[in-house]
Design a protein around this motif. Structure first.
Motif, PDB file in Angstrom:
ATOM      1  N   ASP A 126      -4.990  -8.974  -2.856  1.00 45.11           N
ATOM      2  CA  ASP A 126      -3.882  -9.878  -2.540  1.00 45.11           C
ATOM      3  C   ASP A 126      -3.649 -10.878  -3.659  1.00 45.11           C
ATOM      4  O   ASP A 126      -2.679 -11.631  -3.601  1.00 45.11           O
ATOM      5  CB  ASP A 126      -4.166 -10.653  -1.242  1.00 45.11           C
ATOM      6  CG  ASP A 126      -4.713  -9.769  -0.166  1.00 45.11           C
ATOM      7  OD1 ASP A 126      -4.166  -8.685   0.017  1.00 45.11           O
ATOM      8  OD2 ASP A 126      -5.711 -10.149   0.467  1.00 45.11           O
ATOM      9  N   PRO A 167       2.896  -3.355  -5.543  1.00 44.96           N
ATOM     10  CA  PRO A 167       3.039  -4.176  -4.334  1.00 44.96           C
ATOM     11  C   PRO A 167       3.441  -3.305  -3.148  1.00 44.96           C
ATOM     12  O   PRO A 167       4.200  -2.350  -3.296  1.00 44.96           O
ATOM     13  CB  PRO A 167       4.136  -5.176  -4.708  1.00 44.96           C
ATOM     14  CG  PRO A 167       4.883  -4.563  -5.840  1.00 44.96           C
ATOM     15  CD  PRO A 167       3.933  -3.656  -6.543  1.00 44.96           C
ATOM     16  N   ALA A 185       4.329  -7.944   2.101  1.00 48.48           N
ATOM     17  CA  ALA A 185       3.989  -9.370   2.006  1.00 48.48           C
ATOM     18  C   ALA A 185       3.558  -9.853   3.385  1.00 48.48           C
ATOM     19  O   ALA A 185       3.972  -9.301   4.409  1.00 48.48           O
ATOM     20  CB  ALA A 185       5.171 -10.186   1.507  1.00 48.48           C
ATOM     21  N   ILE A 211       8.490 -15.017   6.334  1.00 55.23           N
ATOM     22  CA  ILE A 211       7.831 -14.320   5.213  1.00 55.23           C
ATOM     23  C   ILE A 211       8.892 -13.627   4.361  1.00 55.23           C
ATOM     24  O   ILE A 211       8.879 -13.711   3.126  1.00 55.23           O
ATOM     25  CB  ILE A 211       6.813 -13.278   5.721  1.00 55.23           C
ATOM     26  CG1 ILE A 211       5.722 -13.923   6.565  1.00 55.23           C
ATOM     27  CG2 ILE A 211       6.182 -12.528   4.547  1.00 55.23           C
ATOM     28  CD1 ILE A 211       4.890 -12.931   7.364  1.00 55.23           C
ATOM     29  N   MET A 268       9.863 -14.078   0.387  1.00 52.60           N
ATOM     30  CA  MET A 268       9.874 -12.912  -0.511  1.00 52.60           C
ATOM     31  C   MET A 268      11.218 -12.797  -1.240  1.00 52.60           C
ATOM     32  O   MET A 268      11.267 -12.412  -2.411  1.00 52.60           O
ATOM     33  CB  MET A 268       9.610 -11.658   0.321  1.00 52.60           C
ATOM     34  CG  MET A 268       9.378 -10.411  -0.475  1.00 52.60           C
ATOM     35  SD  MET A 268       7.722 -10.347  -1.166  1.00 52.60           S
ATOM     36  CE  MET A 268       7.496  -8.594  -1.270  1.00 52.60           C
ATOM     37  N   CYS A 291       2.687 -17.752   1.732  1.00 52.17           N
ATOM     38  CA  CYS A 291       2.900 -16.298   1.797  1.00 52.17           C
ATOM     39  C   CYS A 291       2.391 -15.652   0.520  1.00 52.17           C
ATOM     40  O   CYS A 291       2.320 -16.294  -0.532  1.00 52.17           O
ATOM     41  CB  CYS A 291       4.392 -15.973   1.918  1.00 52.17           C
ATOM     42  SG  CYS A 291       5.107 -16.406   3.493  1.00 52.17           S
ATOM     43  N   GLY A 292       2.106 -14.376   0.616  1.00 51.79           N
ATOM     44  CA  GLY A 292       1.695 -13.641  -0.570  1.00 51.79           C
ATOM     45  C   GLY A 292       1.940 -12.158  -0.406  1.00 51.79           C
ATOM     46  O   GLY A 292       1.993 -11.638   0.714  1.00 51.79           O
ATOM     47  N   ALA A 293       2.093 -11.499  -1.536  1.00 48.92           N
ATOM     48  CA  ALA A 293       2.176 -10.040  -1.541  1.00 48.92           C
ATOM     49  C   ALA A 293       0.758  -9.480  -1.613  1.00 48.92           C
ATOM     50  O   ALA A 293      -0.206 -10.197  -1.886  1.00 48.92           O
ATOM     51  CB  ALA A 293       2.999  -9.561  -2.726  1.00 48.92           C
ATOM     52  N   THR A 294       0.649  -8.185  -1.361  1.00 50.30           N
ATOM     53  CA  THR A 294      -0.615  -7.499  -1.558  1.00 50.30           C
ATOM     54  C   THR A 294      -0.345  -6.242  -2.375  1.00 50.30           C
ATOM     55  O   THR A 294       0.734  -5.654  -2.262  1.00 50.30           O
ATOM     56  CB  THR A 294      -1.310  -7.207  -0.214  1.00 50.30           C
ATOM     57  OG1 THR A 294      -2.643  -6.756  -0.452  1.00 50.30           O
ATOM     58  CG2 THR A 294      -0.543  -6.189   0.620  1.00 50.30           C
ATOM     59  N   TYR A 348       4.019  -7.898   8.990  1.00 52.08           N
ATOM     60  CA  TYR A 348       4.081  -7.901   7.528  1.00 52.08           C
ATOM     61  C   TYR A 348       5.536  -7.658   7.134  1.00 52.08           C
ATOM     62  O   TYR A 348       6.259  -6.929   7.824  1.00 52.08           O
ATOM     63  CB  TYR A 348       3.233  -6.778   6.923  1.00 52.08           C
ATOM     64  CG  TYR A 348       1.758  -6.889   7.148  1.00 52.08           C
ATOM     65  CD1 TYR A 348       0.939  -7.597   6.268  1.00 52.08           C
ATOM     66  CD2 TYR A 348       1.155  -6.257   8.238  1.00 52.08           C
ATOM     67  CE1 TYR A 348      -0.430  -7.677   6.468  1.00 52.08           C
ATOM     68  CE2 TYR A 348      -0.218  -6.338   8.447  1.00 52.08           C
ATOM     69  CZ  TYR A 348      -1.000  -7.047   7.556  1.00 52.08           C
ATOM     70  OH  TYR A 348      -2.361  -7.130   7.758  1.00 52.08           O
TER      71      TYR A 348
END
Length: 339
Positions: A82, A101, A104, A250, A254, A279-282, A319
């Motif tokens: 992540d 990616p 998120a 989220i 994004m 928030c974050g991407a993986t 997600y």
């Protein structure tokens, strides 16, 4: 021997041989890394087994730090993280590693207080809690943000990750953006020197610690809070709005991301009134040049399926799928993987 029995046994033996041969022919693609996307990856791998029964994906949810180490050591076919890999780590790799990616998600502030209260928090207060400068639940900063909420005169028990973690990367990336003190004293990484608190391994471990410890507060990926029926806070974003972590908030975060060509990007503290700030991407981490062409082919086929068909499943687990423009770019990157 009765001829009928003989033929029955012969057919059974042939069938058993075919079954064993088929089982042996099934290919296993091994991966390891982030716990943050484990629920959606598990769902995708299960569903993909119906699409292509000849391949099985074996994924070990060991944390992003472990995923990065194992892809560098080439002990897995893909890693998962992540937090994007650093230039320093990428330079250690025996070949070019691509960041792919996938989805998120949100990292939420979850807590264990009597009465199942709803809390509002801002970045300054969250930083204070995790720096250890806010020690009590009825601290004036917390009561000012939550008028009318009966906050107890008890100690805050901070819970954080004990392993190298992309969830920690997202969390510390956010805190570094909103707190100069956090940035200078602790910084952003998958593993940091925590000023205060108890450690838990994986999102599962942190969720478990919070759930069994009254007065606890910590950070977990949204789906872990939902699945464990744990409350989580609304957080004030960069536009001054208190926002609850949802699929919509989220997606809003994004949508504002500036995505470089290597796909290493951050969406914490994103602009926009509707964006949830943590928030974050993986990413899946794969070598551009695959050592095993057969496994590489199966991995690319899975990636294309997940990106094209997996969005609905991602949304069901809260997600956010990639925006269409980014998804198209990532699909083109998958075509650059060489066998």
């Amino acid at each position: 021997m009765n001829p009928q029995n003989f033929f029955s046994r012969l057919l059974f033996a042939v069938g058993l041989t075919a079954f064993v041969t088929g089982a042996q022919a099934q290919m296993t693609v091994n991966g390891a890394g982030a716990t943050f996307p484990y629920p959606i990856y598990s769902k995708w791998f299960d569903e993909y087994a119906k699409v292509d029964p000849s391949v099985r994906f074996n994924y070990q949810s060991i944390g992003s730090g472990g995923g990065q180490k194992q892809i560098l050591a080439q002990t897995v076919d893909f890693g998962a993280s992540d937090g994007p890999m650093s230039d320093e780590n990428l330079a250690k790799a025996p070949g070019k590693i691509l960041h792919i990616p996938t989805v998120a998600g949100a990292v939420v502030v979850s807590y264990n207080l009597p009465g199942n209260v709803s809390l509002k928090l801002d970045g300054d207060t969250i930083a204070g809690i995790f720096l250890g400068t806010i020690k009590k639940w009825n601290d004036p900063k917390l009561t000012a943000l939550n008028p009318g909420v009966n906050l107890p005169d008890t100690d805050l028990i901070v819970v954080h990750r004990s392993d190298g973690s992309g969830t920690t990367y997202i969390w510390t990336d956010y805190l570094s953006k909103i707190s100069p003190e956090w940035k200078s004293k602790v910084g952003t990484n998958t593993s940091v020197n925590w000023p205060v608190g108890l450690g838990g391994k994986g999102n599962e471990g942190v969720a478990g610690q919070i759930k069994q410890t009254q007065g606890a507060v910590g950070y977990v990926e949204l789906i872990y809070a939902i699945q464990n029926k744990m409350p989580y806070a609304e957080v004030k974003n960069s536009s001054g709005e208190f926002v609850k972590p949802t699929l919509q908030s989220i997606t809003a975060a994004m949508a504002t991301a500036q995505i470089p060509d290597d796909f290493r990007f951050s969406i914490t503290n994103a602009p926009g009134k509707e964006a949830y700030p943590i928030c974050g991407a993986t990413w899946l981490l794969v070598y551009q040049q695959q050592k095993d062409p057969a496994k590489g082919k199966k991995l690319v086929e899975f990636l294309k399926w997940a990106l094209s068909k997996g969005g609905g499943m991602a949304e069901q687990l809260d997600y956010a799928p990639l925006p269409e423009s980014l998804r198209d770019r990532v699909l083109k990157r998958a075509d650059e993987i060489k066998m």
